[in-house]
Design a protein around this motif. Structure first.
Motif, mmCIF file in Angstrom:
data_model
loop_
_atom_site.group_PDB
_atom_site.id
_atom_site.type_symbol
_atom_site.label_atom_id
_atom_site.label_comp_id
_atom_site.label_asym_id
_atom_site.label_seq_id
_atom_site.Cartn_x
_atom_site.Cartn_y
_atom_site.Cartn_z
ATOM 1 N N UNK A 89 0.864 -1.173 0.000
ATOM 2 C CA UNK A 89 0.000 0.000 0.000
ATOM 3 C C UNK A 89 0.906 1.231 0.000
ATOM 4 N N UNK A 90 0.610 2.177 -0.868
ATOM 5 C CA UNK A 90 1.404 3.394 -1.005
ATOM 6 C C UNK A 90 0.568 4.570 -0.510
ATOM 7 N N UNK A 91 1.159 5.404 0.332
ATOM 8 C CA UNK A 91 0.425 6.532 0.924
ATOM 9 C C UNK A 91 1.206 7.822 0.701
ATOM 10 N N UNK A 92 0.554 8.818 0.100
ATOM 11 C CA UNK A 92 1.153 10.146 0.044
ATOM 12 C C UNK A 92 0.064 11.203 0.005
ATOM 13 N N UNK A 93 0.444 12.427 0.337
ATOM 14 C CA UNK A 93 -0.506 13.525 0.491
ATOM 15 C C UNK A 93 -0.833 14.202 -0.825
ATOM 16 N N UNK A 94 0.039 14.102 -1.801
ATOM 17 C CA UNK A 94 -0.185 14.743 -3.095
ATOM 18 C C UNK A 94 -1.324 14.056 -3.846
ATOM 19 N N UNK A 95 -1.751 14.679 -4.933
ATOM 20 C CA UNK A 95 -2.852 14.135 -5.715
ATOM 21 C C UNK A 95 -2.519 12.759 -6.281
ATOM 22 N N UNK A 96 -3.570 12.009 -6.617
ATOM 23 C CA UNK A 96 -3.406 10.636 -7.102
ATOM 24 C C UNK A 96 -2.769 10.593 -8.484
ATOM 25 N N UNK A 97 -3.377 11.288 -9.443
ATOM 26 C CA UNK A 97 -2.945 11.181 -10.836
ATOM 27 C C UNK A 97 -1.542 11.747 -11.026
ATOM 28 N N UNK A 98 -0.661 10.920 -11.542
ATOM 29 C CA UNK A 98 0.738 11.285 -11.785
ATOM 30 C C UNK A 98 1.492 11.640 -10.511
ATOM 31 N N UNK A 99 0.964 11.248 -9.362
ATOM 32 C CA UNK A 99 1.696 11.416 -8.114
ATOM 33 C C UNK A 99 2.866 10.451 -8.049
ATOM 34 N N UNK A 100 3.762 10.655 -7.088
ATOM 35 C CA UNK A 100 4.940 9.787 -7.002
ATOM 36 C C UNK A 100 4.541 8.348 -6.713
ATOM 37 N N UNK A 101 3.376 8.137 -6.125
ATOM 38 C CA UNK A 101 2.910 6.778 -5.871
ATOM 39 C C UNK A 101 2.738 5.964 -7.135
ATOM 40 N N UNK A 102 2.443 6.627 -8.251
ATOM 41 C CA UNK A 102 2.310 5.903 -9.517
ATOM 42 C C UNK A 102 3.637 5.276 -9.927
ATOM 43 N N UNK A 103 4.723 6.022 -9.736
ATOM 44 C CA UNK A 103 6.056 5.484 -10.032
ATOM 45 C C UNK A 103 6.393 4.333 -9.097
ATOM 46 N N UNK A 104 6.064 4.500 -7.811
ATOM 47 C CA UNK A 104 6.322 3.426 -6.854
ATOM 48 C C UNK A 104 5.538 2.173 -7.212
ATOM 49 N N UNK A 105 4.273 2.339 -7.586
ATOM 50 C CA UNK A 105 3.445 1.185 -7.951
ATOM 51 C C UNK A 105 4.020 0.462 -9.170
ATOM 52 N N UNK A 106 4.484 1.240 -10.149
ATOM 53 C CA UNK A 106 5.069 0.625 -11.344
ATOM 54 C C UNK A 106 6.339 -0.152 -11.004
ATOM 55 N N UNK A 107 7.169 0.415 -10.145
ATOM 56 C CA UNK A 107 8.409 -0.262 -9.764
ATOM 57 C C UNK A 107 8.132 -1.540 -8.978
ATOM 58 N N UNK A 108 7.161 -1.483 -8.076
ATOM 59 C CA UNK A 108 6.811 -2.681 -7.306
ATOM 60 C C UNK A 108 6.288 -3.773 -8.249
ATOM 61 N N UNK A 109 5.448 -3.383 -9.194
ATOM 62 C CA UNK A 109 4.919 -4.374 -10.149
ATOM 63 C C UNK A 109 6.038 -4.967 -11.000
ATOM 64 N N UNK A 110 6.971 -4.139 -11.430
ATOM 65 C CA UNK A 110 8.060 -4.621 -12.286
ATOM 66 C C UNK A 110 8.995 -5.569 -11.546
ATOM 67 N N UNK A 111 9.282 -5.263 -10.295
ATOM 68 C CA UNK A 111 10.311 -6.001 -9.571
ATOM 69 C C UNK A 111 9.769 -7.069 -8.624
ATOM 70 N N UNK A 112 8.473 -7.006 -8.327
ATOM 71 C CA UNK A 112 7.916 -7.940 -7.333
ATOM 72 C C UNK A 112 6.692 -8.675 -7.853
ATOM 73 N N UNK A 113 6.482 -8.697 -9.169
ATOM 74 C CA UNK A 113 5.241 -9.228 -9.729
ATOM 75 C C UNK A 113 4.924 -10.635 -9.232
ATOM 76 N N UNK A 114 5.899 -11.511 -9.235
ATOM 77 C CA UNK A 114 5.644 -12.909 -8.874
ATOM 78 C C UNK A 114 5.559 -13.126 -7.364
ATOM 79 N N UNK A 115 5.798 -12.084 -6.600
ATOM 80 C CA UNK A 115 5.657 -12.163 -5.145
ATOM 81 C C UNK A 115 4.337 -11.562 -4.660
ATOM 82 N N UNK A 116 3.677 -10.792 -5.517
ATOM 83 C CA UNK A 116 2.478 -10.080 -5.099
ATOM 84 C C UNK A 116 1.282 -11.014 -4.956
ATOM 85 N N UNK A 117 0.560 -10.834 -3.846
ATOM 86 C CA UNK A 117 -0.650 -11.613 -3.576
ATOM 87 C C UNK A 117 -1.911 -10.782 -3.802
ATOM 88 N N UNK A 118 -1.766 -9.497 -4.069
ATOM 89 C CA UNK A 118 -2.897 -8.600 -4.278
ATOM 90 C C UNK A 118 -2.416 -7.392 -5.076
#
Length: 337
Positions: free
Chosen positions: A271-300
């Motif tokens: 789960x990624x939490x930040x105060x800035x807006x959702x669209x194009x927020x830094x959380x989008x980059x974090x989500x992409x990196x987690x998906x790229x590097x942890x895809x086969x470990x993710x349960x949700x």
């Protein structure tokens, strides 16, 4: 160990570096005689004189542009933009000049400037005093971007930033200026825990740029947060009885991807939490990196809890903030996913 607020820790960092290095200069709007709107520079002009700590005209482009010229000449400016919301007139100087100077000159010049900015909400400042523009800077090669969450890290990270040979954007969560934020409240019932200040060692020490820290051990899921949201994430996990591992990123650029991947690979949820807006927020980059590097470990699916995609609401500030209720709901849903 001395107990200090974030304001005191930031002031201490500048004081130490000005004393150690005559090339360090501090300037910005009202930072000299007045000591800054939040008093972060209070006493520095009296101690070091008007050539080392001085007031600047109300011109953010001029402040940053002058700092870049000073840096090319050999000085180390630590400048203050009074609110992060005011930085936009200086954005071209930061992106086109500061971030590129090393590369355009093939290493002939560097740009050791620090741009300090109070960021985020917490003072009912509305749209022009409450923004969180970190994503605008993490997109720019050549910059470093820092967001401390506590006085100890604020001092150590600022000293590291001033000593760094390249430009650093230093975003200071104003909700944490006067003490740790009580993250258990969705409303400003007790915004500050006055009894609980940060442990800040005296003297010179550094916190490395580009290194995250694990604030809370856990096994059920990973929360990625920075600044004020670290406390909100902790409160949400405690209130919902979730064994969450909370990673305080501290530096957004360069990002400590190794610590993130290690944690998410262990827990399988994020789960990624930040105060800035959702669209194009830094959380989008974090989500992409987690998906790229942890895809086969993710349960949700990776979840994000952020501010709204609207101009910053004055009267609804505490609804805009991701509070423990919204964050807790995301933690529960991610566990059930």
């Amino acid at each position: 160990m001395p107990r200090k607020t974030m304001i005191e820790a930031i002031r201490d960092a500048m004081d130490i570096m000005m004393e150690r290095d005559d090339n360090v200069v501090v300037f910005g709007e009202d930072v000299g005689f007045f000591g800054g709107v939040f008093r972060c520079t209070q006493g520095l002009q009296a101690k070091y004189g008007k050539t080392r700590c001085f007031d600047a005209p109300i011109s953010e482009a001029g402040i940053v542009g002058a700092a870049i010229g000073m840096a090319a000449y050999g000085l180390k400016p630590c400048i203050e933009i009074q609110f992060a919301d005011y930085v936009y007139p200086a954005y071209d100087q930061i992106v086109s000049e500061a971030a590129r100077l090393r590369y355009r000159s093939n290493g002939g010049f560097t740009c050791p400037i620090v741009v300090r900015m109070p960021a985020g909400g917490g003072i009912f400042g509305g749209q022009t005093h409450s923004q969180s523009p970190e994503a605008l800077f993490t997109h720019v090669s050549g910059l470093k971007v820092v967001v401390p969450s506590n006085p100890h890290d604020a001092k150590g990270l600022l000293i590291s930033a001033i000593e760094d040979p390249d430009p650093v954007i230093f975003l200071e969560p104003k909700r944490l200026y006067n003490g740790p934020f009580d993250g258990h409240h969705d409303r400003p019932v007790t915004p500050w825990s006055k009894h609980e200040l940060g442990d800040v060692p005296d003297g010179h020490y550094t916190v490395p740029l580009g290194k995250a820290i694990k604030r809370r051990e856990g096994s059920q899921l990973t929360v990625l947060a920075y600044g004020t949201m670290v406390y909100v994430a902790e409160a949400a996990a405690e209130e919902h009885g979730i064994d969450a591992e909370i990673i305080d990123l501290r530096t957004l650029l360069p990002l400590d991807l190794e610590t993130i991947v290690e944690s998410v690979s262990k827990t399988g949820r994020c789960v990624i939490v930040h105060e800035a807006t959702l669209t194009s927020g830094f959380g989008a980059e974090l989500a992409a990196l987690v998906q790229e590097h942890c895809f086969y470990k993710l349960e949700a699916p990776v979840a994000r809890v952020t501010g709204w995609d609207t101009p910053y609401p004055h009267a609804q500030e505490w609804d805009y903030f991701p509070g423990p209720t919204r964050v807790g709901r995301a933690l529960v849903e991610t566990l059930e996913g």
